[in-house]
Design a protein around this motif. Structure first.
Motif, PDB file in Angstrom:
ATOM      1  N   GLY A  56       0.782  -1.226   0.000  1.00 40.23           N
ATOM      2  CA  GLY A  56       0.000   0.000   0.000  1.00 40.23           C
ATOM      3  C   GLY A  56       0.817   1.280   0.000  1.00 40.23           C
ATOM      4  N   GLN A  57       2.158   1.178  -0.063  1.00 35.47           N
ATOM      5  CA  GLN A  57       2.971   2.406   0.011  1.00 35.47           C
ATOM      6  C   GLN A  57       3.546   2.862  -1.326  1.00 35.47           C
ATOM      7  N   ALA A  58       3.152   2.202  -2.423  1.00 37.87           N
ATOM      8  CA  ALA A  58       3.651   2.640  -3.734  1.00 37.87           C
ATOM      9  C   ALA A  58       3.173   4.060  -4.014  1.00 37.87           C
ATOM     10  N   LEU A  59       4.054   4.878  -4.575  1.00 43.44           N
ATOM     11  CA  LEU A  59       3.677   6.229  -4.995  1.00 43.44           C
ATOM     12  C   LEU A  59       2.987   6.105  -6.354  1.00 43.44           C
ATOM     13  N   LEU A  60       1.825   6.697  -6.477  1.00 41.79           N
ATOM     14  CA  LEU A  60       1.049   6.579  -7.712  1.00 41.79           C
ATOM     15  C   LEU A  60       0.807   7.953  -8.322  1.00 41.79           C
ATOM     16  N   ARG A  61       0.315   7.943  -9.560  1.00 46.10           N
ATOM     17  CA  ARG A  61       0.027   9.213 -10.242  1.00 46.10           C
ATOM     18  C   ARG A  61      -1.270   9.837  -9.755  1.00 46.10           C
TER      19      ARG A  61
ATOM     20  N   ASP B 257       4.486  14.757 -18.766  1.00 46.22           N
ATOM     21  CA  ASP B 257       4.475  13.782 -17.668  1.00 46.22           C
ATOM     22  C   ASP B 257       3.648  14.303 -16.493  1.00 46.22           C
ATOM     23  N   LEU B 258       3.796  15.593 -16.186  1.00 46.18           N
ATOM     24  CA  LEU B 258       2.962  16.173 -15.129  1.00 46.18           C
ATOM     25  C   LEU B 258       1.486  16.092 -15.524  1.00 46.18           C
ATOM     26  N   GLY B 259       1.226  16.257 -16.816  1.00 43.97           N
ATOM     27  CA  GLY B 259      -0.145  16.140 -17.316  1.00 43.97           C
ATOM     28  C   GLY B 259      -0.781  14.798 -16.956  1.00 43.97           C
ATOM     29  N   HIS B 260       0.013  13.723 -16.970  1.00 42.70           N
ATOM     30  CA  HIS B 260      -0.516  12.405 -16.596  1.00 42.70           C
ATOM     31  C   HIS B 260      -0.949  12.398 -15.127  1.00 42.70           C
ATOM     32  N   VAL B 261      -0.138  13.030 -14.275  1.00 42.56           N
ATOM     33  CA  VAL B 261      -0.474  13.100 -12.846  1.00 42.56           C
ATOM     34  C   VAL B 261      -1.767  13.898 -12.655  1.00 42.56           C
ATOM     35  N   LEU B 262      -1.859  15.041 -13.345  1.00 44.13           N
ATOM     36  CA  LEU B 262      -3.038  15.896 -13.195  1.00 44.13           C
ATOM     37  C   LEU B 262      -4.285  15.155 -13.660  1.00 44.13           C
ATOM     38  N   ALA B 263      -4.166  14.456 -14.793  1.00 45.40           N
ATOM     39  CA  ALA B 263      -5.329  13.736 -15.320  1.00 45.40           C
ATOM     40  C   ALA B 263      -5.752  12.622 -14.369  1.00 45.40           C
ATOM     41  N   ARG B 264      -4.775  11.850 -13.882  1.00 43.80           N
ATOM     42  CA  ARG B 264      -5.106  10.718 -13.015  1.00 43.80           C
ATOM     43  C   ARG B 264      -5.611  11.183 -11.647  1.00 43.80           C
ATOM     44  N   SER B 265      -5.166  12.366 -11.214  1.00 42.30           N
ATOM     45  CA  SER B 265      -5.567  12.871  -9.902  1.00 42.30           C
ATOM     46  C   SER B 265      -6.809  13.758  -9.977  1.00 42.30           C
ATOM     47  N   GLY B 266      -7.206  14.150 -11.205  1.00 37.91           N
ATOM     48  CA  GLY B 266      -8.385  15.013 -11.352  1.00 37.91           C
ATOM     49  C   GLY B 266      -8.164  16.411 -10.804  1.00 37.91           C
ATOM     50  N   VAL B 267      -6.942  16.954 -11.004  1.00 37.15           N
ATOM     51  CA  VAL B 267      -6.607  18.295 -10.508  1.00 37.15           C
ATOM     52  C   VAL B 267      -5.880  19.068 -11.614  1.00 37.15           C
ATOM     53  N   GLY B 268      -5.490  20.317 -11.331  1.00 39.15           N
ATOM     54  CA  GLY B 268      -4.659  21.106 -12.233  1.00 39.15           C
ATOM     55  C   GLY B 268      -3.419  21.554 -11.490  1.00 39.15           C
ATOM     56  N   ALA B 269      -2.605  22.405 -12.145  1.00 37.01           N
ATOM     57  CA  ALA B 269      -1.394  22.878 -11.473  1.00 37.01           C
ATOM     58  C   ALA B 269      -0.948  24.222 -12.028  1.00 37.01           C
ATOM     59  N   THR B 270      -0.241  24.968 -11.183  1.00 36.90           N
ATOM     60  CA  THR B 270       0.454  26.180 -11.611  1.00 36.90           C
ATOM     61  C   THR B 270       1.940  25.939 -11.423  1.00 36.90           C
TER      62      THR B 270
END
Ligand SMILES: [Mg+2]
Length: 324
Positions: A143-148, A221-234
């Motif tokens: 349960g400790q794997a870091l995920l996108r 690559d950050l876009g993949h994190v944002l998509a999988r997390s359902g968030v955006g970023a600045t």
């Protein structure tokens, strides 16, 4: 040289059986299957990456560096998940049994494998156009794997190391830019000998909310994190870490290499603001510089701002230098 001689000479080290030091590998090369023993209370993490000449590496790379890079890009995926490397499998197509190539390639491969305590547990070789396919396996406590998928609004956005040098080197190879010899050697090293951030990934377990490695370019690559997390970023362009060589280039080239340069194999990760001190400590503990470069937003999409906080319109537009 036949396939079995080739494997015995270059890839099967010591007894073709269990290596008592190989954590998790009960039986490696030498039978139809490897036998692996996961640690109780842990998860296995598995990733595969294929390298094709002309697409993932240039014919100008030395066999030793190619052996390093082939494993490094795979270890980088384990690093992004916070996993400890255990075993890998190598499938290699070679135009011919070129012993000079095999000696250099296996040397680079095993130098990096030994540095990370990962064991070659099997694979395949065949005649054909040069093609390198590696599968890596690693472990994290259950349960400790870091995920996108774990980034949350208001998390800090972090990057390790420096970004963009590998792309800068590629542009020199392409002839769109030139650099003095010693500067070229420096950025070429980043392209050909990437250091997977395994120690940092491990130190971020239980701390980072999401992570990914930069293989295709920060924005993508950050876009993949944002998509999988359902968030955006600045993202604050001025805060993105870069080498002195890249930092001396014109702004538009810096921007392209920082945002769209692939092959960096740094980690991009998110963590709650209250974890800042612990993230910095994880960087020190793993001897990896880490930089806070932005923030996760509830509003979807990626926004890039300049040093004064002004929004940069179309930050990923292509530049004349790099028309391709
Ligand atoms: Mg990856």
């Amino acid at each position: 040289m036949g396939e079995f001689d080739l494997i015995a000479r270059y890839f099967a080290r010591g007894a073709m059986a269990a290596n008592p030091d190989a954590f998790g590998v009960v039986l490696g090369i030498g039978d139809d299957c490897a036998v692996l023993a996961p640690t109780p209370g842990h998860h296995w993490l598995v990733s595969a990456d294929m390298l094709v000449e002309g697409r993932h590496f240039l014919s100008t790379v030395s066999p030793r560096r190619l052996g390093h890079k082939a494993l490094a890009v795979n270890l980088s995926d384990l690093a992004a998940c916070g996993a400890s490397p255990r075993a890998f499998f190598l499938s290699l197509a070679l135009p011919r049994a070129d012993e000079a190539f095999l000696a250099g390639f296996s040397q680079g491969l095993f130098e990096l494998a030994d540095a990370h305590g990962i064991v070659l547990a099997g694979g395949d070789t065949t005649a054909g156009p040069l093609n390198i396919n590696i599968t890596v396996m690693g472990e994290t406590p259950r349960g400790q794997a870091l995920l996108r998928s774990g980034a949350r609004a208001d998390d800090d956005l972090w990057v390790s190391g420096t970004l963009g040098d590998a792309r800068l080197a590629l542009e020199v190879f392409r002839g769109t830019l030139s650099l003095p010899g010693h500067q070229f050697d420096e950025v070429r090293l980043r392209m050909e000998l990437p250091e997977p951030r395994v120690a940092l990934g491990r130190a971020l377990r239980g701390l980072a909310t999401s992570a990914i490695d930069v293989s295709d370019g920060l924005a993508g690559d950050l876009g993949h994190v944002l998509a999988r997390s359902g968030v955006g970023a600045t993202l604050r362009l001025a805060d993105l870490p870069r080498s002195a060589v890249l930092g001396a280039m014109p702004q538009d080239i810096q921007q392209l290499c920082l945002l769209s340069g692939g092959d960096d194999y740094e980690l991009v990760f998110t963590a709650p603001a209250e974890a800042r001190e612990r993230v910095l400590a994880a960087g020190r503990e793993s001897a990896t510089p880490v930089y806070r470069v932005g923030r996760i937003d509830a509003q979807p999409g990626l926004r890039v701002v300049d040093g004064a906080g002004r929004l940069i319109e179309q930050p990923l537009q292509s530049f004349d230098h790099f028309k391709s």
